[in-house]
Write an enzyme that holds these catalytic residues in place. Sequence first.
Site, short mmCIF file in Angstrom:
data_model
loop_
_atom_site.label_atom_id
_atom_site.label_comp_id
_atom_site.label_asym_id
_atom_site.label_seq_id
_atom_site.Cartn_x
_atom_site.Cartn_y
_atom_site.Cartn_z
CG HIS A 157 -3.31 7.50 2.39
ND1 HIS A 157 -3.35 7.55 3.76
CD2 HIS A 157 -3.00 6.22 2.08
CE1 HIS A 157 -3.06 6.37 4.27
NE2 HIS A 157 -2.84 5.53 3.26
CG ASP A 171 -2.02 -0.97 1.22
OD1 ASP A 171 -2.08 -1.77 0.26
OD2 ASP A 171 -2.84 -0.96 2.16
CG ASP A 172 0.34 3.88 2.01
OD1 ASP A 172 -0.85 3.68 1.70
OD2 ASP A 172 0.75 3.95 3.19
CG HIS A 228 2.06 -0.09 4.51
ND1 HIS A 228 1.82 -1.12 5.40
CD2 HIS A 228 0.90 0.60 4.37
CE1 HIS A 228 0.56 -1.04 5.79
NE2 HIS A 228 -0.02 -0.02 5.18
CG HIS A 241 -4.31 2.86 -0.94
ND1 HIS A 241 -5.15 2.02 -0.22
CD2 HIS A 241 -3.37 3.30 -0.04
CE1 HIS A 241 -4.74 1.97 1.03
NE2 HIS A 241 -3.68 2.75 1.18
#
Length: 212
Positions: free
Chosen positions: A89, A34-35, A176, A85
């Site tokens: 955020h 993620d991210d 992540h 995603h």
Amino acid sequence: MQYMVSKPRWMRKLYGPCIWELDTGRREAFLTFDDGPHPSLTPFVLDELAKYGAKGTFFCIGSNIERYPEIYARIRAEGHGVGNHTHDHLDGWRTANKRYYANVQQAAGLIGSRLFRPPHGHVTPFQVRRLRSRGYEFQVVMWSIMSGDFDPQTSAEQCFRNVADHLRPGSIVVLHDNDAAEANLRAALPRLLSEFSRQGYHFPAIPERLLY
């Protein structure tokens, strides 16, 4: 920082129809990141995955794709999965629905995937239903194992153990590719790939079209 390595089944039901694991009947588990994209950590992840013929699924932030389009292009060129995603955020519990859906759609224009993971895992059942409805048609992907790599109070060893002690066929693991996770991920990911490849596991990308 408080987090649950694995949410119990009763708690999962509170979120609505999300994907928490994906048992294919084979010795497979799913590594998700993620991210990103991140300028140094995402290339590290891609290099480590390549050593084992593994594929990841990268839930990307739209604004990071705009910053690092060449890294996003590499993710796609090497056959990894991608997912949405949001663009910035956004937290689904703290963002007005209209703004939240618009931000998801903004990211969708860059990502081109029907997989979606809410930042922080914060999403309401209403939002899940709306994101899955006609006009959006996202598959909302959560996880069965939270590595805790982002938590400064979690050591690299504990990050590894969080995954290794819970991983089984069908597990979806959250890692992540961001600044907070860098030290833990650089230490834990190579160990996880080595250990579970030795045990006969394979790591495919999550398919973009799922039935549940």
